[in-house]
Design an enzyme around this catalytic site. Structure first.
Site, PDB file in Angstrom:
ATOM      1  N   GLU A   1       0.905  -1.169   0.034  1.00 50.29           N
ATOM      2  CA  GLU A   1       0.150  -0.024   0.051  1.00 50.29           C
ATOM      3  C   GLU A   1       0.924   1.224  -0.010  1.00 50.29           C
ATOM      4  OE1 GLU A   1      -2.324   0.893   3.560  1.00 50.29           O
ATOM      5  OE2 GLU A   1      -1.197  -0.315   4.830  1.00 50.29           O
TER       6      GLU A   1
ATOM      7  N   GLU B   1       3.608   8.695  -4.323  1.00 43.79           N
ATOM      8  CA  GLU B   1       4.487   8.463  -3.436  1.00 43.79           C
ATOM      9  C   GLU B   1       5.631   7.378  -3.929  1.00 43.79           C
ATOM     10  OE1 GLU B   1       2.338   7.813   0.292  1.00 43.79           O
ATOM     11  OE2 GLU B   1       1.428   9.706   0.158  1.00 43.79           O
TER      12      GLU B   1
END
Lengths: 650, 650
Positions: free
Chosen positions: A450, A459
């Site tokens: 995740e 990210e």
């Protein structure tokens, strides 16, 4: 007194005002409208409308006392500032061809604003620009804004109906579209944060798309004329469905309602004779304020609203508040951050569903007890995906061996105690390492991560998972198996002003995580970049370049683009997805707010013209960044060249 | 060697280059084209055009030596930098739909620029954008520009003929107008000062207005193809009149000519056989360079130019150089400034003419010997207008009494010695005072002043003359009797960049005095503010507001407005005027350069759309300032609100 209670709502829109006529007995005006009439504030003229500077000068050589409504002493300072919005003389016309009127208007405007500042009023209502030109009016207001105390200036703009037939003529001045006047006025005043809008709501309404634009603007008040009201079966005022929907929109966007005009409904119980009106000082409790039925109806609409959902209440404080995106690869997250994200039940339910399906695909039912699936959680944090994996194994009856790989040594501490606490020692191995550099003893069947940000890859999930791909068997499964970012153009004057307040280029070249609220979404989102895992293609580059065309619906009218709202959608496994793209978003999930890419210079889009947008994802060994620009209707500078203002470290 | 001598011209346009094919024997390329061919520099490919990164990678795993044209050692550093412009591979296409080609192009472009930087070349020629999209190309060039040494990048832009018929369609992408591609490219690169244009001059030319736009841009080179040349009666190459005029324009704007292509004229004396070309190392003095006749013709055009006029030579150093306007009311001028302005003979001849006419109107011939006219020079400086007045009296035989009023005590010293030296003691009284406050013993018949700035009223002539008006008899004459300012929209990328280099808003809100040269004038000037003296009107205010509409000629195509050129014209007396408004300017006068009002964000004007401009003159007791803005095609911020950035002190 407020319109009523709505669970969770503490916004300004609970308060309702009333527009009044000139009256130099201000204590009476307050008593009549507030104490007696139950309004929360008045929008009252500050100066006798008969006043005109050029007439005064001719009448007497000496400069007399200006004919203001009462002295500053007739009300207490807090009464002035809490209950009175100053209404600037509506006769002023700073763009008149008549020079005397123009000069008179400028003098009067400046005198009234100076008086309102002296009284510390919270706001003044500026009359709507007359005609289609507003440059001189804007020039004068802009001069005033430069030296203003904290007072707001509300520019009155009538919500006139735009005629769609004229919209096709590109670049024709859309005389009918009052939004254009506002847009021109605020551009001339450079989006000044103390300049906002008071919408004049009239009998007929423009299209929903045209109205929608205002929710991206700084609208402080909606002035609803009594003419707007219909009559219900019992003879009481009510609003059309479209007006009701608009008023709900105002309530949801902290826009205060102001009632205006003469009562047009004759109700049995009240004496609507005008003798019972302003000039009657002996108001008694029996006679109602003539606009009370209208106020009651607005209160009814307010109270009828659904209570704010729990999640919305939690997120109230984040609305339109710009945050820098996380840099989880460079920085270690704090315990509090883990704590928050771990509570996002919906997210882990989706992960568990995806892992279940993957386990079932990987191991047929008849081999469930003999085959052990190797699952690696890369970026295990404090263990929520480890838990979801084990629950999936239990649910499907599959045998599992889990490696929990985590680079943050602080989270590893928590992982160890979790495993001990839950008694998972025989199933779960904890690896304190960056997934990109770990030398694994065996390869995985399933790689679960995740690592997604609000914009999917922002990210650096692609770089991390590329680095971890060598841990996966050739036929192994990555969860997520792909993710796509999305953008859509938005009007967001509040966000634009917040970025601008930093007075540098760098903040305009930065993407922000933000709970978008006071925005207008001008076109449906479109996909930007997609990443697929495992990445079996020859070209391993995570550089991306996408060019998008957005068309704005022709019944919107002209629109202003302050930037782009960004989202993501991820395919966890087969049909199990997870995301925040509005049309497909996973409900009740709070881990991600959208992302916002600003534009250094907002772009005006005329009806019928299209917007061409370019987004790049650029990679160097040490960092990844986005560049973005617009090339149509005209070219912007390329934002964030070489990642000079905003980048994510590898 | 330079094209020849042109008196007064020391600009870059004396040097002529030649575009060459790829050849890794650079010493030969230089010898053949410079020593033998008499060109000053070559525009030579730096990399073998057969190179493509994606092919290389497939061929060998190790990164080999890149196929550059020679090593850095084959030429001396000064040869590289003085004589070679790097030509970037023309196959590159960063906006191709083919991703492999796009990525190859980006890699190659970056490699070649890195190599050119290593060689300290002065410039590289970037190939023209292919198609109508250039966003990715611009993104890559913009990345390069951020870290570039002093090298210039010349973007090649073909001067294609625009089709006027398509111009009426507003906002249609003018596919034919290559200026649009340049405009988009430089907007994406934010007007970077190291990005300029190399125009590809082809056989047919766009309209004169369309071509004129380029003289407001940063054009460094004009590449003239041999295909452009016609054949004269003797079989030699020559250019059409239109091409000749264009080339003269290049010479006047320091644009270097580069010849390109194969020879297309077979001349009796030269062997134009291609065997005598590049590959022949044994060049001897007899065989001419194949493009020599073309070079000779360009040299002929250069030498044929008129010598630069004396005044132009004097003003060369001031071209496009921004100066702050004088503040003669707040500051005292220096002796040197007086010295310069007093030399402007033409100005004082006009004043003398005006005074003659005024004296004759004031005193009929038959009273010439009996009536004495009282003339006051307000702002006498060191006395040039006193002299002009006395000469006018002598010329007309009128009797004169002169008061010379001057506030600068340093100039008063000079005035006293002048009067003594010339023996004017009986006629001239010197008053050391500010004209606004002097208590005069008598009133004047004629008030003479020279208080005008480049924009007429910008040195506060209105305020000074209003203050001095009480010195004038009711039927007295003011010289000047009126003056008017003018503006016109201009393309001025050099000025824009110079203002931008300060990186603040204040410099964009300041007007500059500047000898305009590298600009494109997009529409005829229009009057802005007029002041009349003596001012007998009731409204004495010197505030002004003017709204102007400019239309750009439809055969211009799209245009970019960086700001406004400002001028003035003054009526000294009756038909005697003085001014710098281009269509009526007084010849041979050098006291005033134009004024330039910049725009914070340049405005793109599409063909057929009009420009609406607003100018204000605002006064307060202590200062006077201008505000300005544009409201069409879209609204700009109001510039210089409250005179925050630029004002003139009273």
């Amino acid at each position: 007194m407020p319109l009523g209670e709505r669970a969770g709502d503490k916004s300004e829109s609970r308060y309702c005002g009333v527009e009044t006529q000139f009256n130099d007995d201000m204590p009476h005006v307050l008593a009549f409208n507030l104490s007696h009439g139950s309004f929360d504030f008045v929008v009252a003229p500050l100066m006798d409308p008969a006043y005109q500077p050029s007439l005064m000068q001719k009448e007497s050589g000496v400069s007399g006392v200006l004919p203001f409504a009462g002295s500053d002493l007739v009300l207490s300072p807090s009464q002035w500032s809490s209950h009175v919005v100053g209404k600037i003389s509506s006769w002023i016309d700073l763009d008149s061809e008549d020079e005397i009127l123009r000069v008179d208007s400028e003098i009067t405007l400046k005198q009234e604003i100076a008086w309102a500042s002296h009284l510390s009023l919270q706001a003044c209502l500026l009359p709507a620009p007359k005609g289609n030109s507003c440059a001189n009016y804007a020039r004068c207001v802009n001069q005033i804004l430069q030296g203003l105390n904290s007072m707001q200036l509300w520019l009155r703009i009538p919500l006139v109906k735009t005629d769609n037939d004229t919209m096709d003529v590109v670049n024709s001045s859309n005389l009918d579209d009052s939004w254009e006047i506002w847009n021109s006025f605020r551009l001339l005043c450079e989006h000044h944060s103390q300049l906002s809008v008071a919408l004049d709501v009239l009998n007929s309404l423009p299209s929903a798309n045209s109205l929608g634009r205002w929710f991206g603007e700084s609208v402080r008040a909606a002035i609803i004329s009594t003419d707007c009201f219909l009559t219900n079966a019992r003879g009481y005022p009510c609003l059309s469905k479209r007006h009701q929907k608009l008023v709900s929109g105002f309530f949801n966007h902290s826009i205060q309602i102001v009632l205006s005009g003469e009562p047009v409904h004759s109700l049995p119980r009240i004496n609507s004779d005008l003798a019972a009106n302003n000039n009657d000082n002996n108001v008694d409790g029996v006679q109602k304020h003539p606009l009370r039925p209208y106020l009651d109806y607005v209160g009814y609409l307010y109270q009828r609203m659904d209570p704010l959902p729990e999640q919305e209440r939690f997120e109230l404080g984040y609305r339109d508040f710009l945050q820098s995106p996380l840099q989880p690869l460079m920085d270690n997250l704090e315990a509090q951050t883990y704590e928050t994200f771990e509570k996002d039940t919906m997210k882990y339910i989706q992960y568990q569903r995806a892992i279940c399906k993957a386990l079932q695909d990987r191991v047929p039912d008849d081999k469930a007890s003999s085959v052990t699936t190797v699952l690696m959680v890369v970026g295990a944090g404090r263990g929520p995906l480890v838990r979801a994996s084990l629950q999936a194994a239990e649910e499907t009856g599959r045998k599992l061996k889990v490696y929990a790989v985590e680079k943050n040594p602080n989270a590893v501490v928590t992982l160890h105690s979790l495993v001990k606490l839950e008694g998972w020692e025989n199933i779960v191995s904890i690896i304190s390492s960056d997934m990109r550099y770990w030398d694994a003893p065996e390869k995985a069947d399933i790689l679960v991560s995740e690592l997604l940000g609000s914009f999917g890859d922002n990210e650096l999930s692609p770089e991390c998972l590329d680095g971890a791909q060598r841990l996966l068997k050739d036929d192994g499964i990555s969860i997520p198996s792909s993710y796509t970012s999305f953008i859509q153009p938005v009007t967001a004057s509040k966000l634009y002003n917040d970025v601008k307040s930093h007075k540098d280029v760098a903040h305009f070249e930065t993407a922000y995580v933000v709970k978008l609220h006071n925005i207008a979404r001008l076109a449906p989102p479109q996909p930007v970049f997609t990443f697929i895992h495992p990445n079996r293609s020859i070209d391993k580059s995570n550089n991306r370049y996408t060019k998008l065309q957005f068309g704005v619906s022709s019944d919107t009218g002209s629109a202003m683009i302050h930037g782009f709202a960004g989202y993501f959608d991820a395919v966890l496994y087969k049909e199990v997805h997870l995301g925040i793209e509005p049309s497909t978003s996973t409900p009740n999930m709070f881990s991600w707010f959208p992302i916002f890419f600003p534009l250094r210079t907002p772009i005006s889009l005329h009806p019928g013209s299209s917007l061409e947008v370019h987004f790049w994802r650029c990679c160097r060994p040490s960092k990844v960044w986005y560049e973005w620009t617009v090339t149509s209707p005209s070219s912007s500078p390329i934002h964030n060249t070489n990642g000079r203002s905003y980048w994510v470290g590898l």
